[in-house]
Design a protein around this motif. Structure first.
Motif, PDB file in Angstrom:
ATOM      1  N   LEU A   1       0.829  -1.209   0.000  1.00 23.27           N
ATOM      2  CA  LEU A   1       0.000   0.000   0.000  1.00 23.27           C
ATOM      3  C   LEU A   1       0.860   1.255   0.000  1.00 23.27           C
ATOM      4  CD1 LEU A   1      -2.792  -1.022   2.560  1.00 23.27           C
ATOM      5  CD2 LEU A   1      -2.849  -1.124   0.062  1.00 23.27           C
ATOM      6  N   ALA A   2       1.965   1.224   0.757  1.00 20.91           N
ATOM      7  CA  ALA A   2       2.846   2.390   0.792  1.00 20.91           C
ATOM      8  C   ALA A   2       3.484   2.631  -0.573  1.00 20.91           C
ATOM      9  CB  ALA A   2       3.919   2.194   1.860  1.00 20.91           C
ATOM     10  N   ALA A   3       3.900   1.562  -1.235  1.00 22.58           N
ATOM     11  CA  ALA A   3       4.511   1.722  -2.557  1.00 22.58           C
ATOM     12  C   ALA A   3       3.510   2.274  -3.565  1.00 22.58           C
ATOM     13  CB  ALA A   3       5.065   0.378  -3.028  1.00 22.58           C
ATOM     14  N   ALA A   4       2.266   1.798  -3.507  1.00 23.52           N
ATOM     15  CA  ALA A   4       1.236   2.303  -4.415  1.00 23.52           C
ATOM     16  C   ALA A   4       0.963   3.778  -4.164  1.00 23.52           C
ATOM     17  CB  ALA A   4      -0.035   1.482  -4.255  1.00 23.52           C
ATOM     18  N   ARG A   5       0.881   4.176  -2.887  1.00 24.31           N
ATOM     19  CA  ARG A   5       0.631   5.589  -2.573  1.00 24.31           C
ATOM     20  C   ARG A   5       1.764   6.476  -3.056  1.00 24.31           C
ATOM     21  NH1 ARG A   5       2.740   8.486   1.155  1.00 24.31           N
ATOM     22  NH2 ARG A   5       3.459   6.657   2.328  1.00 24.31           N
ATOM     23  N   GLU A   6       3.008   6.045  -2.819  1.00 21.54           N
ATOM     24  CA  GLU A   6       4.150   6.858  -3.220  1.00 21.54           C
ATOM     25  C   GLU A   6       4.189   7.042  -4.735  1.00 21.54           C
ATOM     26  OE1 GLU A   6       7.431   4.784  -1.576  1.00 21.54           O
ATOM     27  OE2 GLU A   6       6.987   5.350   0.502  1.00 21.54           O
ATOM     28  N   LEU A   7       3.886   5.988  -5.473  1.00 18.01           N
ATOM     29  CA  LEU A   7       3.869   6.105  -6.932  1.00 18.01           C
ATOM     30  C   LEU A   7       2.742   7.026  -7.393  1.00 18.01           C
ATOM     31  CD1 LEU A   7       5.128   5.204  -9.580  1.00 18.01           C
ATOM     32  CD2 LEU A   7       3.614   3.219  -9.566  1.00 18.01           C
ATOM     33  N   ALA A   8       1.569   6.948  -6.735  1.00 19.79           N
ATOM     34  CA  ALA A   8       0.451   7.819  -7.092  1.00 19.79           C
ATOM     35  C   ALA A   8       0.764   9.280  -6.791  1.00 19.79           C
ATOM     36  CB  ALA A   8      -0.808   7.377  -6.347  1.00 19.79           C
TER      37      ALA A   8
ATOM     38  N   GLY B   1       1.528  16.122 -12.639  1.00 19.57           N
ATOM     39  CA  GLY B   1       0.331  16.567 -13.323  1.00 19.57           C
ATOM     40  C   GLY B   1      -0.546  15.460 -13.846  1.00 19.57           C
ATOM     41  N   ARG B   2      -0.324  14.221 -13.447  1.00 18.16           N
ATOM     42  CA  ARG B   2      -1.150  13.109 -13.891  1.00 18.16           C
ATOM     43  C   ARG B   2      -2.280  12.851 -12.901  1.00 18.16           C
ATOM     44  NH1 ARG B   2       4.104   9.273 -15.016  1.00 18.16           N
ATOM     45  NH2 ARG B   2       4.839  10.308 -16.922  1.00 18.16           N
ATOM     46  N   THR B   3      -3.257  12.066 -13.342  1.00 21.82           N
ATOM     47  CA  THR B   3      -4.384  11.685 -12.492  1.00 21.82           C
ATOM     48  C   THR B   3      -4.263  10.193 -12.171  1.00 21.82           C
ATOM     49  OG1 THR B   3      -5.812  13.333 -13.526  1.00 21.82           O
ATOM     50  CG2 THR B   3      -6.891  11.574 -12.293  1.00 21.82           C
ATOM     51  N   PRO B   4      -3.882   9.848 -10.922  1.00 17.14           N
ATOM     52  CA  PRO B   4      -3.704   8.425 -10.601  1.00 17.14           C
ATOM     53  C   PRO B   4      -5.000   7.769 -10.136  1.00 17.14           C
ATOM     54  CG  PRO B   4      -2.970   9.749  -8.757  1.00 17.14           C
ATOM     55  CD  PRO B   4      -3.454  10.717  -9.821  1.00 17.14           C
ATOM     56  N   TYR B   5      -5.074   6.475 -10.369  1.00 12.38           N
ATOM     57  CA  TYR B   5      -6.176   5.657  -9.880  1.00 12.38           C
ATOM     58  C   TYR B   5      -5.592   4.330  -9.423  1.00 12.38           C
ATOM     59  CZ  TYR B   5     -10.559   3.062  -9.740  1.00 12.38           C
ATOM     60  OH  TYR B   5     -11.625   2.297  -9.342  1.00 12.38           O
ATOM     61  N   LEU B   6      -5.866   3.946  -8.170  1.00 12.24           N
ATOM     62  CA  LEU B   6      -5.316   2.728  -7.590  1.00 12.24           C
ATOM     63  C   LEU B   6      -6.325   1.592  -7.670  1.00 12.24           C
ATOM     64  CD1 LEU B   6      -3.537   3.951  -4.315  1.00 12.24           C
ATOM     65  CD2 LEU B   6      -2.550   3.542  -6.568  1.00 12.24           C
TER      66      LEU B   6
END
Length: 571
Positions: free
Chosen positions: A468-475, A482-487
């Motif tokens: 979860l931490a890795a996903a948040r950091e990448l987002a 300037g991108r729009t992330p979606y997990l």
């Protein structure tokens, strides 16, 4: 559905709706779903309005000046004084506005149409001028979108008739011509019971907007006027309920209460000396029942599917679409502003001249020349979508591999393909053993994504907090660019490896919850897919902490999982 079934009635309803709109423009207009075959409806409307009625087609990317009206630059420069020009809305007064590709209509243009439908006029205040003009027209919205697209709800609610023309073969365009609108001069009388019946039907079918029964009442009156009647009849009310209320239904009416009498008990015969017994069998049905039955006959084809899945019709985003943002140089034009063209900003020459033209007499400009000042300069504004990034965080631990890793891989591959088609970037994070690993940095390469996914091994512990931490950091890194992330998190939710790599379940659960709360605090859109065979409270708790859509899928294959994640992103 075959061409010999309901389509015949749908075509008749569409033509009737066109004639009713000609009789009563306050009905707003018609939404034609699958509107590519709307030419016969438009022809019927033109015939009913009369050959002199203006029919204006709304361009997809119309600007404010053409829509509202404003300064006529050529006439102003020739006359030496401000000269106004009417816009499309004012030009359509007394006629109709055709809106192709209504599912792509911008909110601003939809608001302009809605305001004109409400007030019957258009007001333009620009370039130092104020112009007000009558704008009473009917809107025909051709909604050609797919299932996850729809026109702006604010405008759709103001249009009385929603007609579904998908799978319907429309007749030739000359069908319905010559059916001119006619009717009584004064609005027909309508009883209080009739109005209550329309409101009751709307309430029973879950239609929350008060506009629906109001529009239904107007439709009933228009039907009576079209037939030359002075009083609204039950047939008029039934027609209005079928055309206006039925397509807006969001639920089925409640079932009637069961009779207390035993099912095998014979009916009790009326007393022999009751003179009214024979009359009761011939009594007319309550008007509420007639109106509700007519509305039920027009339930949308997909209403049962939507009710069963709990999904309501809405304007939805799709996986792969980024958020809209202002752009100084490129994108869709969204107007102008005062400013100096520097730093790559683009000068709008026509708007600059339009701002300067009304002041030439004051500035004592010589004939044939213009005097410009800094305040006249106008900069064009643009709007573009941010690049989207879909991040998949996949649990590849031993518990997940034994249960659902194969299905998770299949679902991720389907989602990857969809993101690729929409030119969005995708990334893949796997967590297993004691850490999380970025298997696929953000990329548009579908081949690379598939290779990384196919090589994803399974087994080991569940370092959920690290994943979860890795996903948040990448987002968050994507947001800074300037991108729009979606997990999309696919896991069984049972972490057993703490953030520091220790195999202590209590610490692992606490660390996973803290990582989930960090995702929620960052405001990152997330779907939590619980892949365990039997959903447990841990997944629900983590999804709530990260403010994600929780999707328990204990018996879903890859396609069902893909559909559920896609639906979560739409909501």
């Amino acid at each position: 559905m075959t061409l010999s079934d309901a389509p015949t009635d749908v075509v008749a309803d569409a033509l009737i709706a066109a004639r009713l709109c000609a009789v009563e423009p306050m009905l707003g207009g018609i939404v034609l779903r699958g509107g590519a075959g709307g030419d016969p409806v438009i022809a019927a409307l033109q015939a009913a309005l009369g050959p002199a009625a203006p029919i204006k087609r709304l361009p997809t990317h119309i600007d404010d000046e053409r829509l509202y009206g404003g300064l006529d630059l050529g006439a102003t420069l020739a006359a030496g004084r401000p000269v106004g020009r009417a816009g499309l809305l004012a030009d359509a007064d007394g006629g109709a506005v055709i809106v192709p590709m209504a599912e792509r209509l911008s909110e601003g243009v939809a608001a302009a149409l809605s305001t004109a439908l409400d007030t019957g006029e258009v007001v333009a205040e620009r370039d130092g001028m104020r112009m007000a003009a009558a704008a009473r027209f009917v809107v025909v919205a051709l909604d050609e979108g797919v299932e996850d697209e729809a026109m702006p709800a604010a405008l759709a609610e103001r249009l009385a008739f929603w007609i579904d023309l998908r799978d319907v073969r429309m007749p030739e365009s000359d069908v319905g011509r010559g059916a001119a609108a006619a009717g009584a001069h004064a609005p027909p009388d309508v009883s209080a019971a009739a109005m209550e019946a329309l409101v009751s039907a709307a309430d029973a079918l879950g239609v929350e907007s008060i506009r629906a029964p109001i529009l239904a009442l107007r439709a009933a009156r228009a039907a009576a006027m079209l037939a030359g009647r002075d009083v609204v009849t039950e047939a008029d009310l039934a027609l209005a309920a079928r055309l206006v209320i039925g397509p807006r239904a969001t639920r089925l009416p409640p079932l009637p209460e069961a009779d207390d009498a035993p099912p095998d008990a014979p009916p009790t015969p009326p007393p022999a000396d009751d003179p009214s017994a024979d009359q009761e069998q011939g009594e007319p049905r309550p008007i509420d029942d007639i109106v509700l039955e007519a509305a039920l006959a027009a339930l949308p084809r997909d209403v049962l599917r939507r009710l069963a899945s709990g999904v309501q019709r809405q304007r939805a985003a799709s996986i792969g679409k980024g958020a809209r943002q202002r752009s100084p140089r490129r994108g869709r034009p969204v107007g102008v502003r005062a400013g100096v063209p520097r730093g790559g900003l683009r000068l709008s020459l026509i708007d600059t001249l339009r701002a300067a033209a009304p002041w030439q007499r004051v500035r004592a400009a010589p004939p044939g020349r213009l005097r410009l000042t800094r305040d006249d300069l106008r900069i064009r504004r643009f709007q573009a979508r941010a690049e989207a990034l879909t991040i998949f965080a996949v649990d590849a631990s031993g518990s997940s591999a034994l249960a659902r890793l194969a299905e998770a891989k299949g679902a991720v591959e389907l989602l990857l393909a969809e993101a690729y088609v929409k030119r969005a970037q995708v990334a893949l994070i796997a967590f297993r053993g004691t850490a999380a690993e970025l298997l696929l940095p953000p990329t548009r390469s579908l081949a690379r994504a598939k290779r990384a996914l196919g090589a994803l091994p399974g087994g080991g512990g569940t370092p959920l907090a690290a994943g979860l931490a890795a996903a948040r950091e990448l987002a968050e890194a994507a947001q800074r660019r300037g991108r729009t992330p979606y997990l999309v998190i696919l896991t069984d939710g049972r972490g057993n490896i703490a953030a520091d790599g220790a195999a202590v379940r209590a610490r692992a659960e606490a660390d996973a919850e803290a990582a989930a709360r960090a995702i929620g605090a960052a405001g990152i859109a997330t779907a939590f897919v619980d892949t365990s065979p039997r959903p447990r409270p841990e997944g629900v708790k983590l999804a709530a902490a990260m403010q994600a859509r929780y999707l328990p899928l204990p018996r879903a294959d890859a396609r069902a999982m893909h559909a559920a994640v896609k639906e979560a992103h739409h909501a």
